[in-house]
Design an enzyme around this catalytic site. Structure first.
Site, PDB file in Angstrom:
ATOM      1  N   ASP A  49       0.899  -1.279   0.154  1.00  0.00           N
ATOM      2  CA  ASP A  49       0.085  -0.037  -0.126  1.00  0.00           C
ATOM      3  C   ASP A  49       0.731   1.405  -0.017  1.00  0.00           C
ATOM      4  O   ASP A  49       0.382   2.342  -0.131  1.00  0.00           O
ATOM      5  CB  ASP A  49      -0.978  -0.102   1.292  1.00  0.00           C
ATOM      6  N   SER A  50       2.199   1.166   0.050  1.00  0.00           N
ATOM      7  CA  SER A  50       3.214   2.169  -0.129  1.00  0.00           C
ATOM      8  C   SER A  50       2.901   2.893  -1.630  1.00  0.00           C
ATOM      9  O   SER A  50       3.348   4.100  -1.768  1.00  0.00           O
ATOM     10  CB  SER A  50       4.600   1.699  -0.195  1.00  0.00           C
ATOM     11  N   ASP A  88      -1.143  -6.203  -0.341  1.00  0.00           N
ATOM     12  CA  ASP A  88      -1.454  -5.616   0.876  1.00  0.00           C
ATOM     13  C   ASP A  88      -2.740  -5.303   1.094  1.00  0.00           C
ATOM     14  O   ASP A  88      -3.657  -5.009   0.291  1.00  0.00           O
ATOM     15  CB  ASP A  88      -0.821  -4.303   0.895  1.00  0.00           C
ATOM     16  N   LYS A 118      -1.316  -9.545   2.647  1.00  0.00           N
ATOM     17  CA  LYS A 118      -0.577  -8.827   3.847  1.00  0.00           C
ATOM     18  C   LYS A 118      -1.356  -8.141   4.670  1.00  0.00           C
ATOM     19  O   LYS A 118      -2.100  -7.185   4.044  1.00  0.00           O
ATOM     20  CB  LYS A 118       0.819  -8.500   3.744  1.00  0.00           C
ATOM     21  N   GLU A 120      -1.585  -5.526   8.531  1.00  0.00           N
ATOM     22  CA  GLU A 120      -0.678  -5.104   9.624  1.00  0.00           C
ATOM     23  C   GLU A 120      -1.388  -5.183  10.765  1.00  0.00           C
ATOM     24  O   GLU A 120      -2.594  -5.364  11.138  1.00  0.00           O
ATOM     25  CB  GLU A 120      -0.657  -3.569   9.370  1.00  0.00           C
ATOM     26  N   GLU A 186       8.908  -4.379  10.745  1.00  0.00           N
ATOM     27  CA  GLU A 186       9.510  -3.130  10.197  1.00  0.00           C
ATOM     28  C   GLU A 186      10.105  -2.339  11.069  1.00  0.00           C
ATOM     29  O   GLU A 186       9.431  -2.040  12.212  1.00  0.00           O
ATOM     30  CB  GLU A 186       8.365  -2.577   9.479  1.00  0.00           C
TER      31      GLU A 186
HETATM   32  O1  KIV Z   1       3.629  -1.165   1.613  1.00  0.00           O
HETATM   33  C1  KIV Z   1       4.874  -1.616   1.724  1.00  0.00           C
HETATM   34  O2  KIV Z   1       5.604  -1.291   0.717  1.00  0.00           O
HETATM   35  C2  KIV Z   1       5.268  -2.311   2.820  1.00  0.00           C
HETATM   36  C3  KIV Z   1       6.631  -2.911   2.842  1.00  0.00           C
HETATM   37  C4  KIV Z   1       7.193  -1.406   3.401  1.00  0.00           C
HETATM   38  C5  KIV Z   1       6.947  -4.051   3.876  1.00  0.00           C
HETATM   39  O3  KIV Z   1       4.323  -2.843   3.553  1.00  0.00           O
END
Ligand code: KIV
Length: 279
Positions: A49-50, A88, A118, A120, A186
């Site tokens: 989600d970055s 994500d 993924k 969090e 992280e």
């Molecule tokens: O969103 C992302 O890029 C991440 C990585 C930094 C692990 O969660």
């Protein structure tokens, strides 16, 4: 639906089995060309989600939507044959209840072909992770600094120093016990990351953690020098492509203004070329 078949890509069980072995290699990707470049080098590729910050100019990941994740997930899927695709779950798509998480995780996997999601969170997400895994959704967990929680964490701070260490350790154990097949650590102190890696049975994937983790991940735009808004200490710039791209764009602009571009070789003649000659 654009589920792309990745016949040779590892699955969650294969990644899980790499605990303690040759370190797992991973990067984020958001587009087909970038995914193609890393396929064959990475064990798994994360549509993080970055994407909201590095490609869409958002100031945090909180504004990222399911639709953005699906669009970028489909693009990345088209570029991968050998690496596993992990996607994500965006902020607000899973925290409410296990049922909400299942509905959105199933949609992400069905519409992108991702082999896992993924999400969090640690202890507080363990019930949700168990619910998803029992229903066929492999989950990569993410503990330590969880960027979707910056407003409660008070910023992008190192997590797990001093008396915080027990909480991060408990988070890692909780997600492993709940059935996650791996866990991203992280921005946690290296000694804590090493302890977690030694104690949990699933691979730890470090980002700002320790070389002793079972694998590493970086945001691709950070390591290539495209994302310059800020550079965390844990990012190593393997290339500085942002300034190179800027210089190329400036040269193009100057050539257009000077009528140096296009040159003779970039334009077409009245007559079609004779067969065999260049167009
Ligand atoms: O969103 C992302 O890029 C991440 C990585 C930094 C692990 O969660």
């Amino acid at each position: 639906m654009s589920a792309t078949a990745h016949k040779t890509a590892p699955n969650a069980q294969d990644i899980r089995a790499r605990k303690g072995g040759v370190p797992l290699v991973s990067l984020t990707a958001y587009t087909t060309p970038m995914a193609r470049l890393m396929d064959g080098h990475c064990d798994f590729v994360l549509v993080g989600d970055s994407v909201g910050m590095v490609l869409h100019g958002l100031s945090s990941t909180l504004g990222v939507t399911m639709e953005m994740m699906i669009l970028h997930g489909q693009a990345v899927a088209r570029g991968l044959d050998r690496a596993m695709l992990v996607i994500d779950m965006p902020f607000g798509s899973y925290e409410e209840s296990p049922a909400q998480a299942f509905r959105n995780a199933a949609r992400l996997m069905a519409e992108t072909g991702a082999g896992a999601v993924k999400l969090e969170g640690g202890v507080e997400m363990a019930e949700t992770i168990r619910f998803l895994v029992k229903r066929g959704i492999p989950v990569m967990a993410h503990v330590g600094l969880t960027p979707q929680s910056i407003n409660t964490l008070g910023g992008y701070k190192v997590q797990g120093r001093d008396d915080q260490a027990q909480a991060v350790l408990a988070d890692a154990h909780a997600v492993a016990d709940a059935g996650a097949f791996s866990v991203v650590l992280e921005k946690v102190p290296a000694t804590l990351a090493d302890r977690i890696t030694a104690e949990v049975a699933i691979p730890t994937i470090g980002i700002g953690a320790s070389a002793g983790c079972d694998g590493q991940i970086l945001v691709v735009d950070d390591m290539l020098g495209f994302f310059a808004a800020f550079k965390p200490k844990f990012v190593k710039r393997y290339a500085d492509l942002g300034p190179m791209a800027g210089a190329a764009i400036a040269e193009y602009a100057a050539e257009v203004r000077a009528r140096d571009f296009p040159a003779a070789e970039h334009v077409f003649a009245d007559q079609a070329p004779v067969k065999g000659a260049k167009a």
